[in-house]
Design a protein around this motif. Structure first.
Motif, short mmCIF file in Angstrom:
data_model
loop_
_atom_site.label_atom_id
_atom_site.label_comp_id
_atom_site.label_asym_id
_atom_site.label_seq_id
_atom_site.Cartn_x
_atom_site.Cartn_y
_atom_site.Cartn_z
N GLU A 190 -0.25 15.39 -8.11
CA GLU A 190 0.95 15.11 -7.31
C GLU A 190 0.84 13.78 -6.58
OE1 GLU A 190 1.82 18.43 -4.76
OE2 GLU A 190 2.50 19.69 -6.43
N ASN A 191 -0.37 13.44 -6.08
CA ASN A 191 -0.58 12.12 -5.46
C ASN A 191 -0.04 11.02 -6.37
OD1 ASN A 191 -3.87 12.83 -4.09
ND2 ASN A 191 -1.96 12.74 -3.00
N ILE A 192 -0.45 11.10 -7.62
CA ILE A 192 -0.11 10.04 -8.58
C ILE A 192 1.35 10.15 -9.01
CG2 ILE A 192 -0.58 9.26 -10.95
CD1 ILE A 192 -3.60 9.99 -10.23
N LYS A 193 1.79 11.35 -9.32
CA LYS A 193 3.16 11.57 -9.79
C LYS A 193 4.19 11.15 -8.73
CE LYS A 193 5.77 15.43 -11.79
NZ LYS A 193 5.73 16.87 -12.05
N PHE A 194 3.99 11.58 -7.49
CA PHE A 194 4.94 11.27 -6.42
C PHE A 194 4.85 9.80 -5.99
CE2 PHE A 194 4.73 15.96 -4.75
CZ PHE A 194 5.28 16.40 -5.95
N SER A 195 3.62 9.27 -5.96
CA SER A 195 3.45 7.86 -5.56
C SER A 195 4.08 6.93 -6.59
CB SER A 195 1.96 7.52 -5.41
OG SER A 195 1.39 8.25 -4.36
N GLN A 196 3.98 7.30 -7.85
CA GLN A 196 4.54 6.47 -8.93
C GLN A 196 6.02 6.21 -8.71
OE1 GLN A 196 4.19 8.24 -12.82
NE2 GLN A 196 4.39 6.29 -13.87
N LYS A 197 6.73 7.20 -8.19
CA LYS A 197 8.18 7.06 -7.94
C LYS A 197 8.47 6.09 -6.80
CE LYS A 197 9.09 11.76 -9.52
NZ LYS A 197 9.42 13.14 -9.12
N MET A 198 7.46 5.81 -5.98
CA MET A 198 7.66 4.95 -4.81
C MET A 198 7.23 3.51 -5.04
SD MET A 198 6.71 7.45 -1.69
CE MET A 198 7.87 8.73 -1.23
N ILE A 199 6.69 3.23 -6.22
CA ILE A 199 6.27 1.85 -6.51
C ILE A 199 7.53 0.99 -6.66
CG2 ILE A 199 5.08 0.34 -8.15
CD1 ILE A 199 3.46 2.86 -9.03
N PRO A 200 7.66 -0.07 -5.87
CA PRO A 200 8.83 -0.94 -6.02
C PRO A 200 8.99 -1.41 -7.47
CG PRO A 200 7.62 -1.51 -4.03
CD PRO A 200 6.78 -0.49 -4.77
N ASP A 201 10.25 -1.50 -7.92
CA ASP A 201 10.57 -1.77 -9.33
C ASP A 201 9.92 -3.02 -9.91
OD1 ASP A 201 12.08 0.50 -9.47
OD2 ASP A 201 13.98 -0.51 -9.06
N ASN A 202 9.76 -4.03 -9.10
CA ASN A 202 9.25 -5.31 -9.63
C ASN A 202 7.72 -5.38 -9.68
OD1 ASN A 202 9.31 -5.25 -6.78
ND2 ASN A 202 9.19 -7.48 -6.68
N LEU A 203 7.04 -4.32 -9.27
CA LEU A 203 5.57 -4.34 -9.23
C LEU A 203 4.97 -3.56 -10.39
CD1 LEU A 203 4.90 -3.81 -5.40
CD2 LEU A 203 5.47 -5.90 -6.63
N ALA B 109 4.75 -2.64 7.84
CA ALA B 109 5.81 -2.93 6.87
C ALA B 109 5.27 -2.95 5.43
CB ALA B 109 6.45 -4.27 7.19
N ARG B 110 3.96 -3.09 5.29
CA ARG B 110 3.36 -3.13 3.94
C ARG B 110 3.00 -1.73 3.43
NH1 ARG B 110 -1.73 -6.93 4.29
NH2 ARG B 110 -1.73 -6.60 2.04
N ILE B 111 3.18 -0.71 4.26
CA ILE B 111 2.71 0.65 3.92
C ILE B 111 3.88 1.56 3.61
CG2 ILE B 111 1.31 2.60 4.69
CD1 ILE B 111 0.10 0.61 6.83
N ILE B 112 3.84 2.17 2.43
CA ILE B 112 4.85 3.15 2.01
C ILE B 112 4.20 4.53 2.09
CG2 ILE B 112 6.26 3.95 0.06
CD1 ILE B 112 6.16 0.99 -0.98
N LEU B 113 4.90 5.49 2.69
CA LEU B 113 4.35 6.84 2.85
C LEU B 113 4.84 7.79 1.75
CD1 LEU B 113 4.47 7.70 6.66
CD2 LEU B 113 2.58 6.81 5.33
N GLU B 114 3.90 8.48 1.13
CA GLU B 114 4.20 9.59 0.21
C GLU B 114 3.49 10.79 0.83
OE1 GLU B 114 3.80 12.66 -1.65
OE2 GLU B 114 1.92 11.63 -2.11
N ALA C 172 0.84 -1.21 0.00
CA ALA C 172 0.00 0.00 0.00
C ALA C 172 0.87 1.26 0.00
CB ALA C 172 -0.91 0.01 1.22
N ILE C 173 0.55 2.19 -0.88
CA ILE C 173 1.21 3.50 -0.88
C ILE C 173 0.17 4.50 -0.38
CG2 ILE C 173 2.33 5.30 -2.24
CD1 ILE C 173 3.20 3.03 -4.19
N ALA C 174 0.42 5.08 0.79
CA ALA C 174 -0.47 6.08 1.38
C ALA C 174 0.01 7.45 0.91
CB ALA C 174 -0.43 5.99 2.90
N SER C 175 -0.87 8.17 0.21
CA SER C 175 -0.44 9.40 -0.46
C SER C 175 -1.20 10.63 0.02
CB SER C 175 -0.63 9.24 -1.97
OG SER C 175 -0.24 10.40 -2.66
#
Length: 195
Positions: free
Chosen positions: A122-135, A109-114, A79-82
């Protein structure tokens, strides 16, 4: 025909065109709400909404609840919380989402903060950078009226995601939809200049 009658006719025609346009937008929104949610996905992005002090607004709470329900059914989904911190907010929207998810039993541990964004773009633009590479397979979590525009913005940024619609508070439906019609119109007008 008098000038007054002409003006009334013009105003009437304009009003009918406006109603047809809003009906078209409503149809596009409803299409996305009813398009179905994938049963499993690799990541979700929960878009921020207003926080009152440290308490999520009802709109944000519904997003948190929908995200938590999905995460419980998909234990490997990240989960990316934006959402950043705006006026009247003592914590960032992302932190409010994180607290809400943890309260639902979701592992931190499953939650990434943006926590820097201040708009849907900006929610989408900044969150996109935080998506782990393999997903690659993802979902946007937001209130139902917002799914259509959020997915359009995601597509503009090369992010192919589906939508997970959360409820909209009943009392906020008229205001939320009217504001969204105007926001979509602004998107339609500005997008060609940005591309």
């Amino acid at each position: 025909m008098s000038l007054r009658k002409k003006l009334l006719v013009v105003a009437g025609v304009f009003f009918i065109i406006l109603l047809i346009y809003f009906a078209f937008l409503h149809m596009k929104i409803r299409e996305q709400i009813n398009s179905g949610v994938p049963k499993s996905t690799e990541f979700i992005i929960i878009l921020g909404a207003r926080v009152k002090g440290t308490e999520p607004s009802l709109s944000l709470q519904y997003r948190i609840d929908a995200a938590a329900d999905y995460l419980k059914l998909n234990p490997n989904t990240v989960a990316i919380a934006s959402g950043g911190k705006g006026p009247g907010e003592d914590i960032s929207e992302a932190e409010a989402i994180q607290i809400g998810l943890i309260a639902h039993g979701i592992d931190e541990a499953r939650i990434i903060l943006e926590d820097k964004s201040t708009s849907t773009v900006e929610n989408i633009k900044f969150s996109q950078k935080m998506i782990p590479d393999n997903l690659n397979k993802g979902l946007l979590v937001t209130n139902d009226f917002h799914i259509y525009r959020a997915k359009l913005i995601a597509k503009d940024h090369g992010l192919k995601v589906e939508g997970l619609p959360a409820k909209t508070p009943t009392i906020a439906i008229p205001k939320s939809y009217l504001r969204e019609y105007l926001a979509i119109t602004k998107y339609y007008l500005i997008k060609p200049r940005e591309s």
